[in-house]
Design an enzyme around this catalytic site. Structure first.
Site, PDB file in Angstrom:
ATOM      1  CG  HIS A 222      -2.097   0.818   1.225  1.00 21.57           C
ATOM      2  ND1 HIS A 222      -2.409   1.668   0.206  1.00 21.57           N
ATOM      3  CD2 HIS A 222      -3.077   1.027   2.179  1.00 21.57           C
ATOM      4  CE1 HIS A 222      -3.505   2.353   0.511  1.00 21.57           C
ATOM      5  NE2 HIS A 222      -3.925   1.983   1.700  1.00 21.57           N
ATOM      6  CG  HIS A 261      -4.748   0.091  -8.472  1.00 22.69           C
ATOM      7  ND1 HIS A 261      -6.083   0.055  -8.160  1.00 22.69           N
ATOM      8  CD2 HIS A 261      -4.178   1.001  -7.637  1.00 22.69           C
ATOM      9  CE1 HIS A 261      -6.307   0.923  -7.184  1.00 22.69           C
ATOM     10  NE2 HIS A 261      -5.176   1.501  -6.839  1.00 22.69           N
ATOM     11  CG  ASP A 317       2.745   4.273  -4.455  1.00 18.43           C
ATOM     12  OD1 ASP A 317       2.752   5.441  -4.054  1.00 18.43           O
ATOM     13  OD2 ASP A 317       2.057   3.377  -3.944  1.00 18.43           O
TER      14      ASP A 317
END
Ligand code: COA
Length: 381
Positions: A222, A261, A317
Site C-alpha cells: 500500500h 492495482h 507510486d
C-alpha cells in the site's frame, strides 16, 4: 450463512456506499466529489481539496480564506509533541511515529471528541495540519537540526518543503509538492480507508481511526510501495541495466513495485500526472536518471503483461518516489508523506461512515478442528 459469498481480499465485494470519490478502473478515471483529478491537480490546492472532501463542494474565496487560515494556525506542534518526536527510539520507523503521535495528539489539542458526523474535526483539522510538521520535524531531528516553526503564508506543500529544507522552495517545487498531496488525498475503499471506516464504525474517535489507517498504509503493498520503487531503481543503477533487470524479474515472476492495482485495468491517471511532474523536475534539475529508468521499465513491462493478458500498469507510486527524490525529500519520508496527504480522505470517510453507521462485522469460513476433547496438561504428548 448460505447466501454469504467469499472473495479473497474482498475483491469485488461492495462494502458500503460513498459520495466522496469515483474510480473508473476500466477507463482510468478518478474524481473527487465529481471533479476530475486532472483538473484538481492543475488548478486546485491541497487545502481547497481538503475543504472539498470534507464539505462536498468547492469553497467561495471568503470561506476558503477563513478555512485555510484556521488550518494554517494549527500547524505548529505542542512542545510535548516535539519532545515525543525527540524521544522516539532511533531505530523506530517514521510511520510508527506518525501512528503514535496521531493517537497522542488528541490529548494535546482543544478537540471535543464526539463520536458523531457533526464531530468538530472539520473545524479543527489538527490531524492534517500537524502531521506534516511531525514528519518534517522527525527528519530535521534525524539530521541534527532543530525544530522549525511552520510558516503561515505558504501552501501546505510549500510549507512542508520549507520545514524540511529550512528555506522556501521555488514556485514550481512548491506547486508540484502541493499537487502531489492532492493526488494522494483520497482513493475510495482502499485498505487504509477501509480500516479507518471499520474503526469509526465502532464509534471510536477520529484520531484513533486515523492512527489505525496509518498502520494499514505502512505496508509495502500500500503506502510503502513508493519507497520500494526507489529501492528498485537504486538496485538497477542505470538505464542500460534496466533490460537485464526487468528480464530477470519476469523470469522469476517477481512483482515490479509501483505497478498493478486492484481497481485500475489501465494506467492509473495519477501516475500520468506524476510522470509529467517528474519530466518537469528532471528538466529543471538536469537529472533524467530515474525518469529514464522508469520509462524504460514501463516500456518493457507493458507489452510483457499485455502478452500474458494481465492488466498491470503503473500506479500512483511508480513515479512518485522519484518526484520526491528530485524535491530533495529523504526516502524514509515517502510513506509518511502519503499519510499526510491521505488524512483528509480518511477524515471524510470517517464522517461519512458515522452517518447511518452500522458496525462492520463480516463472517469467516471456519477451517480449524472440530469438536476435540480437552486433555489435562499431564496427559498431553
Ligand atoms: N508486478 C508483477 N506482477 C504483478 C504485479 C506487479 N507489480 N501486481 C500484480 N501482479 C500479478 C500477480 O503476481 C498475480 O499474478 P498471478 O495471477 O499469476 O498469481 C496477478 O497479477 C494479480 O495480482 P494480485 O497481487 O493478486 O493483485 P491484487 O489486486 O491483490 O493486488 C496490488 C494489487 C497493488 C497489491 C499488486 O498489484 C501489487 O502488489 N503491486 C505492487 C505493489 C504496489 O505498487 N502497491 C501500490 C498500490 S497503489
Amino acid at each position: 450463512m448460505e447466501s454469504a459469498t467469499y472473495s479473497k481480499g474482498l475483491e469485488g465485494v461492495v462494502a458500503g456506499e460513498s459520495a466522496i470519490c469515483k474510480i473508473d478502473g476500466e477507463r482510468g478515471r478518478l474524481s473527487y466529489r465529481g471533479y476530475s483529478i486532472e483538473d484538481l491537480a492543475a488548478h486546485s490546492s491541497f487545502e481547497e481539496v481538503i475543504y472539498l472532501l470534507l464539505y462536498g463542494k468547492l469553497p467561495t474565496k471568503y470561506v476558503f480564506d477563513e478555512f485555510s487560515q484556521r488550518m494554517r494556525a494549527s500547524r505548529a506542534l505542542h512542545p510535548k509533541v516535539v519532545q515525543m518526536i525527540r524521544n522516539f527510539p532511533e531505530g523506530g520507523k517514521p510511520m510508527e511515529l506518525l501512528q503514535s503521535v496521531m493517537a497522542y495528539l488528541s490529548g494535546y489539542v482543544e478537540h471535543r471528541i464526539e463520536h458523531s458526523s457533526t464531530c468538530n474535526c472539520r473545524q479543527t483539522l489538527h490531524q492534517v495540519a500537524q502531521l506534516a510538521t511531525v514528519a518534517a520535524t522527525y527528519a530535521r531531528f534525524k539530521n541534527g537540526q532543530d525544530y522549525l516553526e511552520p510558516r503561515m503564508d505558504l501552501s501546505h506543500g510549500a510549507n512542508l518543503l520549507y520545514m524540511l529544507r529550512g528555506r522556501e522552495p521555488d514556485e514550481d517545487e512548491g506547486r508540484i509538492m502541493d499537487a502531489c498531496l492532492v493526488l494522494h488525498a483520497e482513493h475510495g475503499f482502499n485498505a487504509s480507508t477501509f480500516t479507518a471506516r471499520v474503526v469509526a464504525s465502532t464509534l471510536s474517535t477520529c484520531y484513533c481511526s486515523i492512527a489505525a489507517a496509518i498502520g494499514a498504509l505502512y505496508g509495502s503493498l500500500h503506502g510503502g510501495a513508493n519507497e520500494k520503487v526507489f529501492a528498485m531503481l537504486e538496485q538497477i543503477g542505470s538505464v542500460d541495466k534496466v533490460e537485464a533487470w526487468v528480464g530477470k524479474a519476469f523470469e522469476e515472476a517477481q512483482k515490479i513495485m509501483g505497478m498493478g492495482h486492484r481497481i485500475y485495468r489501465t494506467k492509473d491517471p495519477r501516475s500520468k500526472i506524476m510522470e509529467d511532474f517528474l519530466e518537469t523536475l528532471s528538466a529543471k534539475k538536469g537529472d533524467r536518471g530515474q525518469l529514464d529508468m522508469l520509462k524504460k521499465i514501463e516500456q518493457l513491462a507493458t507489452p510483457h503483461f499485455e502478452s500474458l493478458e494481465k492488466k498491470i500498469y503503473p500506479n500512483v507510486d511508480f513515479y512518485s518516489g522519484s518526484v520526491y527524490y528530485l524535491l530533495g525529500i529523504p526516502k524514509y519520508l515517502y510513506a509518511p508523506i502519503f499519510a499526510v496527504a491521505r488524512i483528509p480522505g480518511w477524515l471524510a470517510h470517517i464522517l461519512e461512515q458515522r452517518e447511518g453507521n452500522r458496525i462492520f462485522r463480516p463472517e469467516s469460513i471456519y477451517t480449524g478442528s472440530e469438536d476435540r476433547p480437552y486433555e489435562p496438561m499431564e496427559k498431553r504428548q
